[in-house]
Design a protein around this motif. Structure first.
Motif, mmCIF file in Angstrom:
data_model
loop_
_atom_site.group_PDB
_atom_site.id
_atom_site.type_symbol
_atom_site.label_atom_id
_atom_site.label_comp_id
_atom_site.label_asym_id
_atom_site.label_seq_id
_atom_site.Cartn_x
_atom_site.Cartn_y
_atom_site.Cartn_z
ATOM 1 N N LEU A 187 71.802 35.988 101.685
ATOM 2 C CA LEU A 187 72.723 34.874 101.854
ATOM 3 C C LEU A 187 71.973 33.543 101.846
ATOM 4 N N ASP A 188 72.509 32.586 101.107
ATOM 5 C CA ASP A 188 72.001 31.220 101.108
ATOM 6 C C ASP A 188 73.131 30.321 101.604
ATOM 7 N N SER A 189 73.102 30.002 102.866
ATOM 8 C CA SER A 189 74.195 29.257 103.492
ATOM 9 C C SER A 189 74.268 27.813 103.031
ATOM 10 N N ARG A 190 73.283 27.360 102.268
ATOM 11 C CA ARG A 190 73.312 25.975 101.791
ATOM 12 C C ARG A 190 74.263 25.767 100.618
ATOM 13 N N SER A 194 78.471 30.574 98.448
ATOM 14 C CA SER A 194 78.290 31.603 99.489
ATOM 15 C C SER A 194 79.348 31.474 100.569
ATOM 16 N N ARG A 213 74.030 37.970 109.552
ATOM 17 C CA ARG A 213 73.843 37.627 108.150
ATOM 18 C C ARG A 213 72.377 37.865 107.789
ATOM 19 N N ARG A 215 69.671 36.733 105.764
ATOM 20 C CA ARG A 215 69.324 35.562 104.961
ATOM 21 C C ARG A 215 68.336 35.911 103.854
ATOM 22 N N ASN A 216 68.352 35.093 102.843
ATOM 23 C CA ASN A 216 67.389 35.265 101.746
ATOM 24 C C ASN A 216 65.996 34.978 102.281
ATOM 25 N N ASN A 217 65.113 35.978 102.216
ATOM 26 C CA ASN A 217 63.811 35.876 102.849
ATOM 27 C C ASN A 217 62.748 36.504 101.956
ATOM 28 N N ASN A 238 62.331 35.720 109.506
ATOM 29 C CA ASN A 238 63.790 35.679 109.619
ATOM 30 C C ASN A 238 64.420 37.021 109.252
ATOM 31 N N ASP A 242 66.989 39.095 111.549
ATOM 32 C CA ASP A 242 68.343 39.377 111.058
ATOM 33 C C ASP A 242 68.675 40.864 111.146
#
Length: 469
Positions: A187-190, A194, A213, A215-217, A238, A242
């Motif tokens: 997930l990229d919340s920016r 998304s 969530r 996150r993209n890591n 992260n 997560d």
């Protein structure tokens, strides 16, 4: 024992990553977890540091040859985490099982036969990106379904077909099958996309959408290349945080609230211990402040002023000149007699501003032998013309003529002067000329004075008389 199928017919949405790291999170808190790789690509096998091309006992043996599950289980580097590996031969299983009756229930029968519930607390199936026989075996054997998905438009397109297959299996083969949760991955919340996709999923699935969530890591992508889970590879990343949160939420969703509470308490204790360790490190690394006593400092300064200056201190002072004391040093130098050491220093360090004063002192003081030698080696331009004029009126000796022929006057002014000094001259004329040269030049030639005085008291010799004639 809980059986969980991690499935989505779309590839690249995080099924393998979720299977491995969810199992690792459970194993980290004392839950015995078994991972089954149902994907012919064998990505999960590689993720736990196994070599698919080197494995002889894989899930293919269980599905085709009815090999007991206990003979296929292998331990991993992480305690409480085991795996049944896969290889590329699994791709041909569907063709082999095409005409076999009950081919969708082979995996469930194998788990029940070997009493896996006595050995493991969780069994997780990593399903292939398809809805064939292998995925059907996982859905029939599972109790719960975890659906990882990306927050993208194409991921939504395949969800309808997946839900249709789950409902079909539930109605005909496994009535206990339930969808545990839908997990957003990478997930990229920016991005607005998304957030829009998550809003649609929540609208359709409601509470099935997890609050956690993934996150993209980058660390999540690196971990498989090292054959480790995210908790071993980068526990502070992260991705590790997560999946740890997701493990607790997942157990709450499947009704294991007691285990979830114990895991949550263990996490809190670990965080407190880490905070205490950080505080101890900060206390150890703090810079200590020392209070300086003013009275002790004053006493130290007074003691230093009362101490006599030693030879070592004087040497240091010589190498550290003070610009403000330069004028005082010059004044003292003018009042003191010039010694041999002072004359040597003066030669190496001429002072332009003191040139006139030095000339005046030289006229008033007797010239030492060393000073006269320096004067011979440093002829004055003003006195050079007078010396040449004097030599024109004097007879030239044979030796002087020879020197004059062989060497130019400009190149050998010192030798010409020395030859003139040795030439015979009359006493009265020599004294007169010597005085003139001395008065006109700020530095006189002591060799001329000594020769003149010597010849004034003695009559000329026969050789001198002959030279005069």
């Amino acid at each position: 024992m809980k059986r969980i199928a991690v499935i989505n017919q779309k590839g690249g949405v995080g099924k393998t990553t979720t299977t491995v790291n969810l199992g690792a999170a459970l194993a980290h808190h004392g839950q015995r977890a078994l991972l089954l790789d149902l994907d012919p690509q064998a990505n999960m096998t590689v993720h736990v540091d196994k070599r698919p091309d080197m494995e002889s006992n894989t899930l293919t043996n269980l599905l085709i040859d009815d090999t007991p599950l206990t003979e296929l289980v292998q331990e991993t580097a992480l305690p409480n985490l085991s795996v049944v590996p896969s290889d590329t031969s699994l791709a041909g299983v569907e063709q082999v099982l095409a005409n076999r009756i009950g081919r969708e229930t082979i995996l469930r029968r194998a788990l029940d036969k070997d009493k896996a519930e006595d050995k493991f607390d969780f069994v997780l199936f990593d399903c292939p990106p398809s809805l064939g026989v292998l995925s059907a075996n996982a859905l029939v054997a599972a109790d719960f379904v975890v659906i990882p998905m990306q927050a993208e438009y194409l991921s939504l397109q395949g969800m309808a077909k997946l839900l249709e297959i789950i409902d079909l299996v539930k109605s005909q083969l496994n009535p206990n099958l339930q969808i545990a949760c839908v997990l957003p991955c990478m997930l990229d919340s920016r991005t607005n996309l998304s957030m829009e996709v998550l809003a649609e999923i929540e609208e359709h699935f409601g509470d099935l959408l997890t609050k956690s969530r993934i996150r993209n890591n980058v660390k999540l992508a690196e971990a498989p290349s090292f054959g480790r889970s995210i908790f071993e590879h980068a526990p502070d990343s992260n991705g590790a945080q997560d999946y740890a949160d997701f493990a607790i939420e997942f157990m709450q969703k499947i009704g294991m609230n007691d285990v979830a509470a114990a895991i949550l308490a263990a996490y809190e204790e670990e965080e407190e211990e880490e905070e205490e360790e950080e505080e101890e490190v900060e206390d150890d690394t703090d810079v200590e402040e020392f209070d300086v006593d003013d009275e002790e400092m004053d006493e130290s300064i007074e003691d230093a002023l009362d101490e006599p200056i030693t030879e070592e201190t004087a040497t240091i002072a010589q190498h550290e000149p003070i610009e403000d004391a330069l004028d005082e040093t010059t004044t003292i130098a003018q009042d003191e007699p010039i010694t041999e050491e002072t004359a040597t220093i003066a030669q190496n360090e001429p002072i332009e501003d003191a040139l006139d004063e030095t000339t005046t002192i030289a006229q008033d003081e007797p010239i030492a032998e060393e000073t006269a030698t320096i004067a011979q080696n440093e002829p004055t331009e003003d006195a050079l013309d007078e010396t040449i004029a004097t030599t024109q009126d004097e007879p030239i000796a044979e030796e002087t003529s020879t020197v004059a022929l062989d060497e130019p006057i400009e190149d050998a002014p010192d030798e010409t002067t020395a030859a003139v000094t040795d030439a015979p001259v009359q006493v009265d004329d020599a004294e007169t000329r010597s005085n003139e040269v001395t008065e006109s030049s700020p530095i006189s030639n002591p060799s001329l004075e000594s020769d003149t005085v010597g010849r004034s008291d003695e009559p000329p010799t026969a050789t001198e008389a002959a030279a005069n004639s």
